[in-house]
Write a protein that holds these residues in place. Structure first.
Motif, PDB file in Angstrom:
ATOM      1  N   LEU A  34      -9.530  64.899  -7.640  1.00 27.75           N
ATOM      2  CA  LEU A  34      -9.588  63.695  -8.176  1.00 27.75           C
ATOM      3  C   LEU A  34      -8.978  63.552  -9.671  1.00 27.75           C
ATOM      4  CD1 LEU A  34     -13.354  63.156  -7.237  1.00 27.75           C
ATOM      5  CD2 LEU A  34     -11.323  61.985  -6.159  1.00 27.75           C
ATOM      6  N   ARG A  44       0.813  71.116 -19.670  1.00 28.69           N
ATOM      7  CA  ARG A  44       1.265  70.450 -21.122  1.00 28.69           C
ATOM      8  C   ARG A  44       2.111  71.293 -21.965  1.00 28.69           C
ATOM      9  NH1 ARG A  44      -2.181  66.104 -20.390  1.00 28.69           N
ATOM     10  NH2 ARG A  44      -3.813  66.714 -19.095  1.00 28.69           N
ATOM     11  N   LYS A  49       7.019  70.922 -26.843  1.00 28.43           N
ATOM     12  CA  LYS A  49       8.176  72.028 -27.206  1.00 28.43           C
ATOM     13  C   LYS A  49       9.666  71.388 -26.566  1.00 28.43           C
ATOM     14  CE  LYS A  49       4.960  75.896 -26.761  1.00 28.43           C
ATOM     15  NZ  LYS A  49       3.686  74.736 -25.998  1.00 28.43           N
ATOM     16  N   VAL A  80      -7.660  58.027 -10.179  1.00 27.52           N
ATOM     17  CA  VAL A  80      -9.119  57.851  -9.870  1.00 27.52           C
ATOM     18  C   VAL A  80     -10.000  58.659 -10.888  1.00 27.52           C
ATOM     19  CG1 VAL A  80     -10.931  58.369  -8.052  1.00 27.52           C
ATOM     20  CG2 VAL A  80      -8.498  57.491  -7.475  1.00 27.52           C
ATOM     21  N   ALA A 108     -13.321  70.185 -13.887  1.00 25.14           N
ATOM     22  CA  ALA A 108     -11.893  70.735 -14.508  1.00 25.14           C
ATOM     23  C   ALA A 108     -11.238  69.454 -15.365  1.00 25.14           C
ATOM     24  CB  ALA A 108     -10.911  71.321 -13.621  1.00 25.14           C
ATOM     25  N   ARG A 130      -1.288  64.343 -26.290  1.00 26.06           N
ATOM     26  CA  ARG A 130      -1.890  65.216 -25.121  1.00 26.06           C
ATOM     27  C   ARG A 130      -1.393  65.096 -24.067  1.00 26.06           C
ATOM     28  NH1 ARG A 130      -5.417  69.344 -24.499  1.00 26.06           N
ATOM     29  NH2 ARG A 130      -6.354  69.512 -22.218  1.00 26.06           N
ATOM     30  N   ILE A 157      -0.600  72.366 -32.396  1.00 29.91           N
ATOM     31  CA  ILE A 157       0.105  71.459 -31.867  1.00 29.91           C
ATOM     32  C   ILE A 157       0.634  70.666 -33.085  1.00 29.91           C
ATOM     33  CG2 ILE A 157      -0.252  68.971 -30.752  1.00 29.91           C
ATOM     34  CD1 ILE A 157      -0.752  71.276 -28.781  1.00 29.91           C
ATOM     35  N   GLU A 160       3.737  72.647 -33.671  1.00 30.80           N
ATOM     36  CA  GLU A 160       4.878  72.567 -32.936  1.00 30.80           C
ATOM     37  C   GLU A 160       5.445  71.101 -33.043  1.00 30.80           C
ATOM     38  OE1 GLU A 160       3.567  73.252 -28.865  1.00 30.80           O
ATOM     39  OE2 GLU A 160       3.253  75.628 -29.263  1.00 30.80           O
ATOM     40  N   LEU A 249     -19.460  63.770 -18.152  1.00 25.86           N
ATOM     41  CA  LEU A 249     -20.170  63.837 -16.927  1.00 25.86           C
ATOM     42  C   LEU A 249     -21.236  64.914 -16.635  1.00 25.86           C
ATOM     43  CD1 LEU A 249     -16.994  63.664 -14.505  1.00 25.86           C
ATOM     44  CD2 LEU A 249     -18.583  61.613 -14.789  1.00 25.86           C
ATOM     45  N   ALA A 277     -14.173  74.919 -14.926  1.00 27.33           N
ATOM     46  CA  ALA A 277     -12.800  76.050 -15.426  1.00 27.33           C
ATOM     47  C   ALA A 277     -11.893  75.252 -16.427  1.00 27.33           C
ATOM     48  CB  ALA A 277     -12.143  76.318 -14.037  1.00 27.33           C
ATOM     49  N   GLY A 278     -11.360  76.015 -17.280  1.00 26.52           N
ATOM     50  CA  GLY A 278     -10.156  75.529 -18.104  1.00 26.52           C
ATOM     51  C   GLY A 278     -10.855  75.135 -19.358  1.00 26.52           C
ATOM     52  N   SER A 298      -3.111  79.942 -20.304  1.00 30.73           N
ATOM     53  CA  SER A 298      -3.597  81.133 -19.143  1.00 30.73           C
ATOM     54  C   SER A 298      -5.134  81.090 -18.802  1.00 30.73           C
ATOM     55  CB  SER A 298      -3.209  82.354 -19.755  1.00 30.73           C
ATOM     56  OG  SER A 298      -4.093  82.591 -20.745  1.00 30.73           O
ATOM     57  N   TYR A 325       0.862  81.382 -26.148  1.00 31.16           N
ATOM     58  CA  TYR A 325       2.208  81.477 -26.697  1.00 31.16           C
ATOM     59  C   TYR A 325       2.451  80.156 -27.382  1.00 31.16           C
ATOM     60  CZ  TYR A 325       3.867  78.332 -22.781  1.00 31.16           C
ATOM     61  OH  TYR A 325       4.018  77.419 -22.100  1.00 31.16           O
TER      62      TYR A 325
HETATM   63  P1  FAD Z   1      -6.219  69.364 -18.830  1.00 34.03           P
HETATM   64  O1  FAD Z   1      -4.812  69.752 -18.682  1.00 34.03           O
HETATM   65  O2  FAD Z   1      -6.581  68.405 -19.875  1.00 34.03           O
HETATM   66  O3  FAD Z   1      -6.659  68.247 -17.540  1.00 34.03           O
HETATM   67  C1  FAD Z   1      -7.940  67.977 -17.490  1.00 34.03           C
HETATM   68  C2  FAD Z   1      -7.581  66.552 -16.597  1.00 34.03           C
HETATM   69  O4  FAD Z   1      -8.672  65.913 -16.028  1.00 34.03           O
HETATM   70  C3  FAD Z   1      -6.752  65.500 -17.220  1.00 34.03           C
HETATM   71  O5  FAD Z   1      -5.513  65.103 -16.639  1.00 34.03           O
HETATM   72  C4  FAD Z   1      -7.959  64.221 -17.343  1.00 34.03           C
HETATM   73  O6  FAD Z   1      -7.305  62.951 -17.409  1.00 34.03           O
HETATM   74  C5  FAD Z   1      -8.604  64.580 -16.201  1.00 34.03           C
HETATM   75  N1  FAD Z   1     -10.122  63.895 -16.165  1.00 34.03           N
HETATM   76  C6  FAD Z   1     -11.181  64.187 -17.404  1.00 34.03           C
HETATM   77  N2  FAD Z   1     -12.171  63.538 -16.995  1.00 34.03           N
HETATM   78  C7  FAD Z   1     -12.009  62.941 -15.698  1.00 34.03           C
HETATM   79  C8  FAD Z   1     -12.783  62.404 -14.848  1.00 34.03           C
HETATM   80  N3  FAD Z   1     -14.103  62.059 -15.250  1.00 34.03           N
HETATM   81  N4  FAD Z   1     -12.298  61.970 -13.554  1.00 34.03           N
HETATM   82  C9  FAD Z   1     -11.213  62.350 -13.114  1.00 34.03           C
HETATM   83  N5  FAD Z   1     -10.132  63.039 -13.852  1.00 34.03           N
HETATM   84  C10 FAD Z   1     -10.703  63.378 -15.147  1.00 34.03           C
HETATM   85  N6  FAD Z   1      -1.473  76.455 -24.261  1.00 34.03           N
HETATM   86  C11 FAD Z   1      -0.868  77.517 -24.430  1.00 34.03           C
HETATM   87  O7  FAD Z   1      -1.394  78.552 -24.040  1.00 34.03           O
HETATM   88  N7  FAD Z   1       0.364  77.515 -24.854  1.00 34.03           N
HETATM   89  C12 FAD Z   1       1.026  76.451 -25.300  1.00 34.03           C
HETATM   90  O8  FAD Z   1       2.148  76.768 -25.791  1.00 34.03           O
HETATM   91  C13 FAD Z   1       0.298  75.425 -24.992  1.00 34.03           C
HETATM   92  N8  FAD Z   1       0.886  74.089 -25.439  1.00 34.03           N
HETATM   93  C14 FAD Z   1       0.209  72.920 -25.283  1.00 34.03           C
HETATM   94  C15 FAD Z   1       0.728  71.840 -25.941  1.00 34.03           C
HETATM   95  C16 FAD Z   1       0.058  70.733 -25.757  1.00 34.03           C
HETATM   96  C17 FAD Z   1       0.819  69.400 -26.198  1.00 34.03           C
HETATM   97  C18 FAD Z   1      -1.183  70.494 -25.056  1.00 34.03           C
HETATM   98  C19 FAD Z   1      -1.660  69.283 -24.953  1.00 34.03           C
HETATM   99  C20 FAD Z   1      -1.666  71.880 -24.870  1.00 34.03           C
HETATM  100  C21 FAD Z   1      -1.039  72.747 -24.747  1.00 34.03           C
HETATM  101  N9  FAD Z   1      -1.647  74.071 -24.577  1.00 34.03           N
HETATM  102  C22 FAD Z   1      -1.078  75.173 -24.594  1.00 34.03           C
HETATM  103  C23 FAD Z   1      -3.100  74.055 -23.978  1.00 34.03           C
HETATM  104  C24 FAD Z   1      -3.024  73.965 -22.576  1.00 34.03           C
HETATM  105  O9  FAD Z   1      -2.016  72.741 -22.003  1.00 34.03           O
HETATM  106  C25 FAD Z   1      -4.310  73.480 -21.908  1.00 34.03           C
HETATM  107  O10 FAD Z   1      -5.246  74.452 -22.236  1.00 34.03           O
HETATM  108  C26 FAD Z   1      -4.539  73.189 -20.386  1.00 34.03           C
HETATM  109  O11 FAD Z   1      -3.728  72.067 -20.136  1.00 34.03           O
HETATM  110  C27 FAD Z   1      -5.873  72.908 -19.934  1.00 34.03           C
HETATM  111  O12 FAD Z   1      -5.925  72.772 -18.708  1.00 34.03           O
HETATM  112  P2  FAD Z   1      -7.118  71.880 -17.985  1.00 34.03           P
HETATM  113  O13 FAD Z   1      -6.682  71.814 -16.620  1.00 34.03           O
HETATM  114  O14 FAD Z   1      -8.397  72.660 -18.144  1.00 34.03           O
HETATM  115  O15 FAD Z   1      -7.351  70.511 -18.618  1.00 34.03           O
END
Ligand code: FAD
Length: 416
Positions: A34, A44, A49, A80, A108, A130, A157, A160, A249, A277-278, A298, A325
């Motif tokens: 979802l 992301r 970059k 959703v 997540a 974001r 951020i 960058e 949540l 996770a994440g 990572s 990185y």
């Molecule tokens: P997210 O990517 O935030 O995904 C979570 C998703 O869940 C989102 O799409 C959100 O809309 C959705 N969501 C939230 N609540 C709900 C809900 N109630 N119902 C349904 N969906 C929901 N890390 C590095 O190591 N190196 C980098 O160079 C680096 N650069 C980055 C640059 C940017 C611009 C950003 C924003 C982050 C960067 N990061 C980097 C960090 C890395 O991208 C994040 O750690 C990673 O995206 C985390 O992934 P995630 O799946 O935990 O969360």
């Protein structure tokens, strides 16, 4: 317990990687992913970059190819949002009021940009960063150059985005609360390296300084007034002051929280059948015995894998050494380790002035974190840093600094 169906909330890197891992592990039951965003799960890191710089296109973003979900019978539902968890009934409630039961649930939900209550924060031309839409809008705004851009926030951020904005020929001023940018992440010595890098590209710093007010005219931003009273002209302002984990949540459902969703090392929360996770998860790390919430790529990747395996009842522990990185101008940096264990300044191998070096941080003689900047990939610097950390063996700073002694030799001697 035999898992019947799995629901994943959040279509980011952690959620999509978990779905991929479930199928890779042979799980044949229903998987629903979802995703509140309208895009298929994407990466992301490129957004601030190469994607922002126009050096990479849409094909650089997907976590898995677009046809993977159908081909693997993963029910990806875009746009959703989950609005409620009913943990007693083991069900999630969707924004349209419908319910979906789960045997196991992965949260997540990631993180969202922190907002600060600034007068003028709602003016046109003030943004956070974001999503892919944020990147596309900023690209459209900055690519022509010639603007005054103010970055509020001197973390990864903000730095960058400052690099991208100045590369496009804009005049960039960066405000941050620290004396040195990135000091909280890599200490003042290496933060100073990044400051000089930006300074050489014309970025101006106001440190430490905070924004007191964003000024505007006819609904559009015109400047940022600092707490010292200075008025910085601005055609565009980005507020990049960190993120907050999306715990709403979990909080409403009474799942244990502390700086994110608390989990054990297998990413289980304290509530039956629910994992996290994440970016949202504050997981126990076996190396330190402490909880760590990492906001890096990572961690989302490895966490998605571990959570999927743990949901299937397999042995799985998130024990990888944290890694991240960054790319800014002509500098590519990688970092592995535990900043919370760092005690003292780094040992440098190579040359900061030539922008080719490694840095090692120690605690009681052991390496607990390390960084490489533009270091030849053939030397596998990250592999060496992670091996040094895992070895938990004291190593003299002189040997770490001695660029004439290859790292693999040093490791062989240490691990003998
Ligand atoms: P997210 O990517 O935030 O995904 C979570 C998703 O869940 C989102 O799409 C959100 O809309 C959705 N969501 C939230 N609540 C709900 C809900 N109630 N119902 C349904 N969906 C929901 N890390 C590095 O190591 N190196 C980098 O160079 C680096 N650069 C980055 C640059 C940017 C611009 C950003 C924003 C982050 C960067 N990061 C980097 C960090 C890395 O991208 C994040 O750690 C990673 O995206 C985390 O992934 P995630 O799946 O935990 O969360």
């Amino acid at each position: 317990m035999a898992v019947e169906n799995i629901v994943i909330v959040g279509g980011g890197l952690a959620g999509a990687t978990a779905a991929k891992t479930l199928r890779a592990e042979g799980f044949g039951g229903p998987v629903v992913l979802l995703a509140a965003e309208s895009h298929q799960p994407y990466l992301r890191p490129p957004l601030s970059k190469e994607y922002l710089l126009g050096k990479a296109g849409d094909d650089a973003l997907p976590v898995v190819p677009g046809d993977w979900y159908d081909a693997n019978d993963v029910d990806l539902r875009l746009g959703v949002k989950v609005t409620e968890l009913d943990t007693a009934a083991r069900a999630v409630v969707l924004a349209d009021g419908s319910r979906l039961e789960y045997a196991s649930l992965l949260l997540a939900t990631g993180a969202r940009p922190r907002s600060i209550p600034l007068p003028g924060g709602g003016l046109d031309g003030v943004s956070t960063f974001r999503t892919v839409e944020d990147s596309e809008r900023l690209h459209a705004r900055l690519a022509g150059g010639g603007l005054n851009v103010v970055m509020i926030g001197s973390g990864w951020i903000g730095m960058e985005l400052a690099a991208a904005a100045s590369t496009y020929g804009n005049t960039v001023t960066l405000l941050g609360l620290e004396d040195v940018p990135l000091a909280a992440a890599v200490g003042p010595e290496l933060g100073g390296f990044f400051r000089s890098l930006h300074g050489a590209h014309g970025v101006r710093f106001r440190l430490p300084a905070s924004a007191a007010e964003i000024t505007g005219a006819s609904g559009r931003v015109t400047g940022v007034r600092t707490d010292a009273g200075e008025l910085l002209p601005a055609d565009h302002v980005v507020v990049a002051v960190g993120v907050v984990p999306e715990v709403a949540l979990a909080e409403a459902a009474g799942i244990g929280l502390r700086n994110g969703i608390l989990t054990d090392a297998s990413l289980r929360t304290g509530t039956a059948g629910i994992f996290a996770a994440g970016d949202v998860a504050n997981a126990l790390h076996p190396f330190t015995g402490e909880h760590h919430r990492s906001e890096h790529w990572s961690n989302a990747l490895n966490g998605g894998k571990v959570a999927a395996r743990a949901m299937l009842g397999l042995d799985a522990v998130l024990d990888t050494i944290p890694y991240f990185y960054t790319d800014q101008y002509d500098v590519s940096m990688e970092y592995s380790g535990f900043p919370s264990l760092v005690a003292g300044p780094p040992v440098i191998r190579g040359s900061l002035a030539e922008k080719e070096f490694m840095a090692f941080w120690q605690r009681e003689g052991r390496v607990v974190a390390g960084m490489n900047v533009n270091w030849p990939r053939a030397a596998k610097p990250q592999k060496a840093i992670k091996a040094l950390i895992s070895a938990r063996t004291a190593v003299s700073p002189d040997r770490l600094a001695d660029a004439a002694a290859p790292l693999d030799q040093l490791l062989d001697q240490l691990l003998d």
